[in-house]
Motif scaffolding. Structure first.
Motif, PDB file in Angstrom:
ATOM      1  N   SER A   8      28.535 -24.332  56.486  1.00 53.27           N
ATOM      2  CA  SER A   8      27.069 -24.273  56.453  1.00 53.27           C
ATOM      3  C   SER A   8      26.527 -23.378  57.558  1.00 53.27           C
ATOM      4  O   SER A   8      25.576 -22.619  57.377  1.00 53.27           O
ATOM      5  N   THR A  12      24.309 -19.927  57.032  1.00 56.17           N
ATOM      6  CA  THR A  12      23.010 -19.714  57.694  1.00 56.17           C
ATOM      7  C   THR A  12      22.988 -18.392  58.457  1.00 56.17           C
ATOM      8  O   THR A  12      22.025 -17.613  58.385  1.00 56.17           O
ATOM      9  N   TYR A  16      20.640 -14.954  57.891  1.00 55.66           N
ATOM     10  CA  TYR A  16      19.894 -14.324  58.979  1.00 55.66           C
ATOM     11  C   TYR A  16      20.199 -12.822  59.057  1.00 55.66           C
ATOM     12  O   TYR A  16      19.306 -11.976  59.201  1.00 55.66           O
TER      13      TYR A  16
END
Length: 704
Positions: A8, A12, A16
Motif C-alpha cells: 500500500s 501511494t 504521488y
C-alpha cells in the motif's frame, strides 16, 4: 500483514510520482506554447504579406472608399478612431471593380464610334434606338441584380452573423449622418457626404454587372465580365482582350493611398505654432529611460554612464578660448540630446489632434549598442519589434499610417540595415521594418539610396546655454590667427581599397610647413581629447575631411565649429547628406577635390588650396562661422532669454521634418497613387537637386 502495508505504501508513492510527473508535463507544455507565441509575434513582421512599400496601402488596412468615424471628445493619451464597416465592399473583389469600370468605358467608346460612323439621320436614329435598348436592358438587369444580390447577401449574413446584415445594408446611410472626424475641417463634411452618394451608385452598378454574369450561364471568371456589353463575336473578342490587358496593367500598379483625414485640427487665428505643433509619444520607459538607468550595460569598453550625463552632453570641460559651454560629448548620444531638446520645444503639444508631426522618443542606437558585439543577433531586434507593435496599436498611427511620425537614431544608417537572410551581419533590422519605412528617420548619416532617412549633424563639443555665448565664440573665430594652410586629424584605412587617407597623409607630410597632421595611431590619446583636436582645427585655414569607414565624419562639424573651411573628396560626405543644414551652394563654405584625382596622384592638395584668392578665403571663412549655430545643439538645461535669434541643429531638423510631412500630406490629399514618383536609388539626387536628371556626381553613387 506487513507485506500488505508495504504494498500500500508503494502504491501511494507511485501515485504521488505519477501526479507530480503529470503536473510537470503540463507546466512544460505551457512554457512551450508561450515561447512559440512570442517567436510568432516577433517574426510575423517579416512575412511577405506584411511588407509595406512607401506610398502603398498595407494589405490589412481598410479600403480607400471608407470614411473615418468622428469622435465626440479628445483624449490626449489615446484618441479613438474607428472606421465604417466595409462588409458591402468586401463582397466584391477588386478585380471585379476594375473590370466593371473598363466595361463601361468600352461601352462608351463603342457608342461614340457608332455616332461617328453614322452617315444619315436614319442610321443615327437606329443607332440611338439600339443604344436606348441597351441602356434599358442594362437598367433592368441592374435593378434585378440589386434585389437578387441583396437576397443572397442577407441569406449569407444570417448564417454567419446577424449583426453584419445591419452594417451592410445601412452602411452608407450611417456614414452620411456621422459627425465630422476630429481631424476633419468643417468645410470638408459636405464633400464626404457627396463621396458616400457616389459610392452608393458605384455599388449598384457593380451589383448589376454581377447579375449579368449570372445570366450569361457561362461560369466565367471576373476577368471575362466585359463580354456582357458586346453585340457581335468579333467585338466581344476585341473588348475582352482589351479589358484583360488594361486589367493586368492596373494590377501591376500600386494601390492608391487610402483617403483619410490627415489634417491637424485648426487652432485660433494668428497662432504662432500653427503648422508647427509636435506631439511626443509617451512610450514605455524601457525604450529610453531604463536604458540610461542601466547605462553600464551599453558598452563593454566605454563608460556610457558618464557620457550620457548632463542630458546626454557628457562631462563639462573647462572654458575654451575664454568661452563656456563645452562638454566631452560622445558622437553616439544624439538620441538623448534630441529628446531633451524636444521637451523644451516651444510648440510641443499634449493634444495629438493639433500635431503636424509626431515624435517617437526611442533610443535605437543605445539599445543596439548593448548587443552589437554579442553572440545573439536576434537580441538586437527585440526592442525595435516590440516598439513597432506598440506604435501600430496607437490611434495616432492610423491617421497617416505613420507617415507623420519621426524618430532619431544616433548612429549611421548602416547600423540598422541588416537583412533577415543574413543574421550574422552587422547591426539590426530597424531601417527595413515596414513601419519605419513609413516614418521619417533622422540619423547622423543617411543612405543615399533611401526614401525615409535624413542626416542631421553629429553632436559637437560646444553646447551654449545662451545666444550671447554663440556671439562670443563667433567673434573669437574671426580674430584668431591660423598658422597652417591645411590640417588632417585621423587614421589610415589600409583595409579599404578605395580609401584615400594614406595618400592624404603622405601629401601632408610632404608639406610640413603648410600642413599639420595628427595621426591617430594605436595607443595615442590625443585624438580622444577635445582640447587637442580643437587646437588643430583652430590653427588651420582648411581642414581635410576624407571618408573613413563610412561617408561622413564627426570631425567635419568639429572643424566648422573652429571656423576651419572643410575640404571634401566625396559628395556623400556632406553635400548629399545634410541637405537641411548646409547651403546648396557648396563653393560658398567648402572646397571639393575629387578623391579619384588624389588617389591617382593627379591632384596636389597644397596647390589647389594655395591658388584660392585670399578674399575668397575670407568670404568662405565668414560663411563657415555663420553656419556654427545651425550645426550644434543648444544645452537642453539652458534658459535662453533671447531665444529665437539663432536656430540650432535641433530647430532646423524639426523644421525639415514638418516640411516633409506636409509634402506627403498634400500628395495623399491630391489622390496621388504613389507617395514618391522617383526610384528609391535616386533619393539622394532628388533631395539635393529636386530632380533625378543626369549629374556629374552619378558615378559616386552608382550601385554595382
Amino acid at each position: 500483514m506487513a507485506m500488505e502495508k508495504s504494498s500500500s505504501k508503494y502504491r501511494t508513492q507511485f501515485w504521488y510520482v505519477a501526479m507530480a510527473s503529470f503536473l510537470l508535463w503540463l507546466f512544460l507544455l505551457y512554457l512551450f506554447n508561450s515561447s512559440a507565441t512570442t517567436v510568432h509575434n516577433h517574426e510575423r513582421l517579416f512575412r511577405q504579406e506584411n511588407v509595406i512599400d512607401l506610398g502603398v496601402v498595407p494589405q490589412h488596412h481598410e479600403s480607400s472608399d471608407q470614411l473615418p468615424v468622428a469622435v465626440s471628445r479628445v483624449d490626449n493619451s489615446s484618441l479613438p478612431v474607428s472606421v465604417v464597416d466595409s462588409s458591402r465592399e468586401d463582397q466584391m473583389s477588386e478585380d471585379a471593380k476594375v473590370v466593371t469600370d473598363l466595361v463601361e468605358e468600352l461601352e462608351k467608346e463603342k457608342v461614340e464610334n457608332e455616332k461617328k460612323r453614322g452617315d444619315s439621320v436614319l442610321s443615327g436614329r437606329s443607332s440611338r434606338a439600339r443604344k436606348g435598348h441597351q441602356r434599358e436592358s442594362l437598367r433592368k438587369a441592374r435593378s434585378s441584380g440589386i434585389l437578387e444580390a441583396d437576397k443572397k447577401r442577407v441569406g449569407h449574413n444570417d448564417n454567419d452573423n446577424e449583426s453584419n446584415v445591419d452594417n451592410s445594408s445601412d452602411e452608407n446611410h450611417q456614414s452620411s449622418n456621422k459627425e465630422p472626424n476630429f481631424f476633419e475641417s468643417k468645410n470638408d463634411v459636405k464633400s464626404h457626404k457627396e463621396q458616400v452618394d457616389d459610392n452608393d451608385d458605384d455599388s449598384e452598378s457593380n451589383r448589376g454587372n454581377e447579375l449579368s454574369n449570372d445570366r450569361s450561364n457561362n461560369d466565367l471568371e471576373v476577368d471575362n465580365t466585359s463580354e456582357i456589353v458586346s453585340e457581335s463575336k468579333t467585338q466581344r473578342y476585341n473588348n475582352t482582350s482589351e479589358a484583360k490587358n488594361r486589367l493586368n496593367s492596373k494590377r501591376n500598379q500600386p494601390r492608391r493611398v487610402r483617403k483619410v483625414m490627415v489634417r491637424p485640427r485648426a487652432t485660433r487665428r494668428n497662432d504662432p505654432c500653427a503648422g508647427k505643433y509636435v506631439y511626443m509619444h509617451d512610450v514605455p520607459t524601457l525604450f529610453n529611460e531604463e536604458l540610461l538607468k542601466n547605462c553600464w550595460t551599453l558598452s563593454r569598453w566605454t563608460d556610457m554612464c558618464e557620457l550620457t550625463s548632463n542630458f546626454g552632453l557628457g562631462p563639462r570641460l573647462p572654458n575654451m578660448e575664454g568661452v563656456s559651454g563645452w562638454f566631452a560629448t560622445n558622437q553616439f548620444t544624439l538620441e538623448v540630446i534630441f529628446h531633451n531638446r524636444m521637451k523644451q520645444y516651444k510648440c510641443l503639444t499634449k493634444d495629438s489632434s493639433l500635431a503636424s508631426a509626431l515624435y517617437v522618443p526611442y533610443y535605437p542606437g543605445l539599445d543596439l549598442m548593448r548587443f552589437l558585439w554579442g553572440p545573439f543577433p536576434f537580441m538586437r531586434d527585440a526592442a525595435a519589434l516590440d516598439l513597432m507593435k506598440w506604435l501600430r496599436e496607437r490611434p495616432e498611427w492610423k491617421r497617416m499610417d505613420g507617415r507623420d511620425h519621426f524618430m532619431v537614431a544616433g548612429r549611421t544608417t548602416w547600423d540598422f540595415m541588416r537583412t533577415p537572410e543574413n543574421e550574422s551581419d552587422w547591426g539590426n533590422r530597424l531601417m527595413i521594418l515596414p513601419e519605419i519605412r513609413n516614418m521619417t528617420m533622422l540619423l547622423i548619416e543617411s543612405s543615399p539610396w533611401n526614401y525615409h532617412g535624413f542626416a542631421v549633424p553629429y553632436p559637437t563639443y560646444f553646447h551654449p546655454s545662451s545666444n550671447a555665448e554663440i556671439l562670443q565664440w563667433q567673434n573669437r573665430m574671426r580674430r584668431i590667427k591660423r598658422r597652417y594652410l591645411f590640417s588632417f586629424v585621423g587614421a589610415p584605412r589600409p583595409n579599404l581599397g578605395d580609401s584615400i587617407r594614406s595618400e592624404i597623409m603622405d601629401q601632408c607630410k610632404a608639406s610640413r610647413r603648410k600642413c599639420k597632421l595628427l595621426e591617430c595611431v594605436s595607443g595615442s590619446q590625443k585624438c580622444y581629447k577635445p582640447d587637442q583636436i580643437m587646437k588643430f582645427f583652430l590653427s588651420s585655414t582648411f581642414c581635410l575631411q576624407p571618408p573613413g569607414d563610412s561617408y561622413t565624419r564627426r570631425s567635419t562639424f568639429d572643424s566648422i565649429l573652429a571656423g576651419c573651411i572643410p575640404v571634401f573628396f566625396h559628395p556623400g560626405s556632406a553635400y548629399a547628406q545634410y541637405i537641411w543644414h548646409l547651403p546648396k551652394d557648396i563653393a560658398k563654405y567648402s572646397v571639393f577635390i575629387p578623391g579619384k584625382n588624389v588617389k591617382e596622384g593627379k591632384a596636389s592638395i597644397e596647390k589647389v588650396l594655395s591658388r584660392i584668392p585670399r578674399a575668397k578665403v575670407v568670404a568662405m571663412r565668414e560663411e563657415v562661422i555663420k553656419l556654427i549655430p545651425r550645426l550644434m545643439y543648444f544645452n537642453p538645461s539652458g534658459k535662453r532669454g533671447d531665444a529665437g535669434r539663432f536656430e540650432d541643429a535641433f530647430d532646423v531638423a524639426v523644421e525639415g521634418v514638418l516640411q516633409r510631412v506636409e509634402g506627403l500630406r498634400k500628395r495623399i490629399e491630391e489622390g496621388e497613387e504613389e507617395i514618391f514618383d522617383f526610384p528609391e536609388q535616386f533619393s539622394w539626387k532628388y533631395n539635393v537637386f529636386g530632380n533625378v536628371e543626369r549629374h556629374e556626381w552619378d558615378s559616386y553613387f552608382d550601385r554595382l
